[in-house]
Scaffold this active site. Structure first.
Site, PDB file in Angstrom:
ATOM      1  N   ARG A 190      38.071  91.513  70.311  1.00 34.22           N
ATOM      2  CA  ARG A 190      37.516  92.305  69.221  1.00 34.22           C
ATOM      3  C   ARG A 190      36.131  92.826  69.571  1.00 34.22           C
ATOM      4  NH1 ARG A 190      37.889  88.745  64.933  1.00 34.22           N
ATOM      5  NH2 ARG A 190      39.819  89.681  64.236  1.00 34.22           N
ATOM      6  N   TYR A 191      35.332  91.981  70.217  1.00 35.75           N
ATOM      7  CA  TYR A 191      33.976  92.366  70.626  1.00 35.75           C
ATOM      8  C   TYR A 191      34.004  92.614  72.130  1.00 35.75           C
ATOM      9  CZ  TYR A 191      33.051  89.718  66.336  1.00 35.75           C
ATOM     10  OH  TYR A 191      33.064  89.239  65.062  1.00 35.75           O
TER      11      TYR A 191
ATOM     12  N   ARG B 144      33.152  89.475  74.579  1.00 34.78           N
ATOM     13  CA  ARG B 144      33.827  88.180  74.522  1.00 34.78           C
ATOM     14  C   ARG B 144      35.268  88.322  74.030  1.00 34.78           C
ATOM     15  NH1 ARG B 144      30.194  89.296  70.681  1.00 34.78           N
ATOM     16  NH2 ARG B 144      30.205  88.292  68.634  1.00 34.78           N
TER      17      ARG B 144
ATOM     18  N   CYS C  36      47.861  71.470  67.641  1.00 32.04           N
ATOM     19  CA  CYS C  36      46.574  70.876  67.274  1.00 32.04           C
ATOM     20  C   CYS C  36      46.796  69.374  67.076  1.00 32.04           C
ATOM     21  CB  CYS C  36      46.082  71.464  65.948  1.00 32.04           C
ATOM     22  SG  CYS C  36      45.853  73.236  65.994  1.00 32.04           S
TER      23      CYS C  36
ATOM     24  N   CYS D  87      45.223  71.381  59.594  1.00 35.42           N
ATOM     25  CA  CYS D  87      44.324  71.503  58.448  1.00 35.42           C
ATOM     26  C   CYS D  87      44.995  72.422  57.444  1.00 35.42           C
ATOM     27  CB  CYS D  87      42.988  72.098  58.901  1.00 35.42           C
ATOM     28  SG  CYS D  87      42.379  71.345  60.421  1.00 35.42           S
TER      29      CYS D  87
ATOM     30  N   CYS E  86      44.123  76.124  57.308  1.00 39.30           N
ATOM     31  CA  CYS E  86      44.015  76.803  58.615  1.00 39.30           C
ATOM     32  C   CYS E  86      44.215  78.315  58.501  1.00 39.30           C
ATOM     33  CB  CYS E  86      45.041  76.239  59.580  1.00 39.30           C
ATOM     34  SG  CYS E  86      44.973  77.079  61.175  1.00 39.30           S
TER      35      CYS E  86
ATOM     36  N   ARG F 221      44.863  80.187  60.948  1.00 34.00           N
ATOM     37  CA  ARG F 221      45.934  80.610  61.862  1.00 34.00           C
ATOM     38  C   ARG F 221      47.226  79.908  61.466  1.00 34.00           C
ATOM     39  NH1 ARG F 221      42.313  80.451  66.570  1.00 34.00           N
ATOM     40  NH2 ARG F 221      41.393  82.519  66.573  1.00 34.00           N
TER      41      ARG F 221
ATOM     42  N   ASP G  16      38.704  81.900  54.692  1.00 31.11           N
ATOM     43  CA  ASP G  16      39.436  83.158  54.831  1.00 31.11           C
ATOM     44  C   ASP G  16      40.512  83.283  53.750  1.00 31.11           C
ATOM     45  OD1 ASP G  16      38.101  84.116  57.175  1.00 31.11           O
ATOM     46  OD2 ASP G  16      39.167  82.591  58.335  1.00 31.11           O
TER      47      ASP G  16
ATOM     48  N   ASP H 120      34.462  86.242  58.041  1.00 33.35           N
ATOM     49  CA  ASP H 120      35.272  87.073  58.923  1.00 33.35           C
ATOM     50  C   ASP H 120      35.855  88.148  58.009  1.00 33.35           C
ATOM     51  OD1 ASP H 120      36.754  87.874  61.244  1.00 33.35           O
ATOM     52  OD2 ASP H 120      36.633  85.791  61.911  1.00 33.35           O
TER      53      ASP H 120
ATOM     54  N   LYS I 136      33.063  89.012  62.350  1.00 33.50           N
ATOM     55  CA  LYS I 136      32.244  88.101  61.532  1.00 33.50           C
ATOM     56  C   LYS I 136      30.868  88.696  61.265  1.00 33.50           C
ATOM     57  CE  LYS I 136      34.325  84.021  63.658  1.00 33.50           C
ATOM     58  NZ  LYS I 136      35.032  84.768  64.732  1.00 33.50           N
TER      59      LYS I 136
END
Ligand code: PLP
Ligand code: SF4
Length: 353
Positions: free
Chosen positions: A98-99, A102, A111, A115, A118, A120, A280, A317, A324
């Site tokens: 996206r940037y 990075r 994982c 969570c 989450c 994702r 989010d 975000d 972000k």
């Protein structure tokens, strides 16, 4: 209540099914839980289960993060399947770019714990497993071909769920790309499964040329158990600079005392608080959501009360894949001709514009 595993004198395995949770007395059966478990896998490691206060399950900040809730089946119209728009920024499988400077590399989808908030949640879980060797080669080729990529962020899933040998091979491959200066790993392992932080794993985290940073996901001071603080100390002694990211979550850490003790405990564990994420717009997570106004009030309360070392940046975000941005409170008035600055204690002061 005694766990059946304590009673048997055996080590408890990771809890992965509704039946496991029911047997442990962590849920009462509810058909909506089946639906919740279908949209996001269940995993609670023994380290996490040990942190749960069974006397107040409904309000326990650890249980609320990992034990599925019937409320996950309540989907609000503004909630999105791809809340931060990763899909549109994914040029090859496993990469999100996206940037310019990075890129994310997601080598694995599993994982140590899942969570319930989450962001994702549509992608993580057992099944998809890791990128295949061919897919990983294609992702590395993309990074190699993009000279503007200065930093590679390993995320997932949780990159520390890769075996030490595969992790080392991946880090070596990134180390061999001359324009990559920094490799950053985002992980929940030091909190959720500190026993995985072995000497072998730490040895795999030693690139020759690039510098590695580790960002640990931690949302409540009780997650920093003696074992997890010890894992963080080993990582830090192993030469890794440590950062943290925290998700602001209703009923878990949306009060100033909890946030203050979390941020202090992180600094005391040599972890620099990096981001406090506004939650989010993830499907089925309305029960975790806090308003931006509340988040800003909490950030204001932390300023002046906590060391600068313990201040995270409060970020959102922007839904739709716009990246972000900091959304913390402003201390600068909006009249450019008569600039007023508010101090940490709420008093206004003029400043020559
Ligand atoms: C969060 C994120 C990053 C990292 O952002 P920082 O502000 O550098 O921590 C990079 N790429 C994508 C796609 C992200 O979502
Ligand atoms: S560890 Fe991270 S990616 Fe995995 S379930 Fe939790 S928030 Fe999602």
């Amino acid at each position: 209540m005694w766990s059946v595993w304590e009673y048997l004198g055996a080590a408890m395995p990771t809890l992965r099914t509704l039946e496991d949770l029911e047997r442990e007395g962590l849920i009462v059966p509810d058909p909506r839980l089946e639906e919740a478990a279908q949209s996001l896998a269940i995993a609670l490691t023994p380290d996490i289960v040990a942190l749960i206060d069974r006397a107040d399950l409904a309000n326990d900040p650890i249980a609320r993060q990992f034990v599925p809730s019937p409320r996950e089946t309540e989907i609000a119209p503004e909630e999105l399947a791809d809340p931060i728009g990763d899909e549109a920024r994914s040029p090859v499988k496993g990469i999100v770019h996206r940037y310019p400077d990075r890129a994310l590399l997601k080598p694995i989808h599993v994982c140590p714990v899942y969570c319930r908030f989450c962001f994702r949640r549509e992608q993580v879980g057992p099944g998809g497993e890791a990128l295949s060797p061919t897919e990983l080669d294609a992702a590395l080729a993309y990074i190699r071909e993009h000279g503007e990529i200065w930093e590679v962020i390993l995320t997932g899933g949780d990159p520390l769920m890769l075996g030490s040998r595969r992790l080392r091979a991946l880090i070596d491959a990134l180390d061999a790309i001359p324009h990559v200066a920094i490799v950053r790993i985002h992980s929940r392992v030091p909190i959720a499964d500190p026993g995985r932080v072995t000497a072998e794993l730490i040895a795999a985290l030693k690139p020759q040329r690039t510098q590695l940073w580790l960002a640990v996901h931690c949302n409540h001071p009780r997650e920093l158990s003696a074992a997890s603080k010890d894992a963080l100390r080993r990582l830090s002694d192993g030469g890794l600079p440590l950062l943290s990211q925290t998700v602001l979550l209703a009923g878990i850490n949306d009060d100033v005392d909890t946030l203050a003790s979390l941020m202090r405990a992180l600094v005391a564990a040599r972890v620099k608080p990096y981001y406090l994420h506004h939650p989010d717009l993830v499907r089925g997570t309305g029960h975790f959501r806090v308003s931006i106004e509340r988040g800003q009030a909490l950030m204001k309360a932390l300023r002046g009360r906590l060391s600068g070392l313990a201040q995270p940046t409060y970020v959102l975000d922007v839904p739709g894949g716009h990246g972000k941005v900091p959304i913390g409170p402003s201390y600068v008035g909006d009249d450019p001709d008569a600039l007023l600055i508010e101090d940490a204690f709420g008093k206004q002061h003029g400043y020559p514009g």
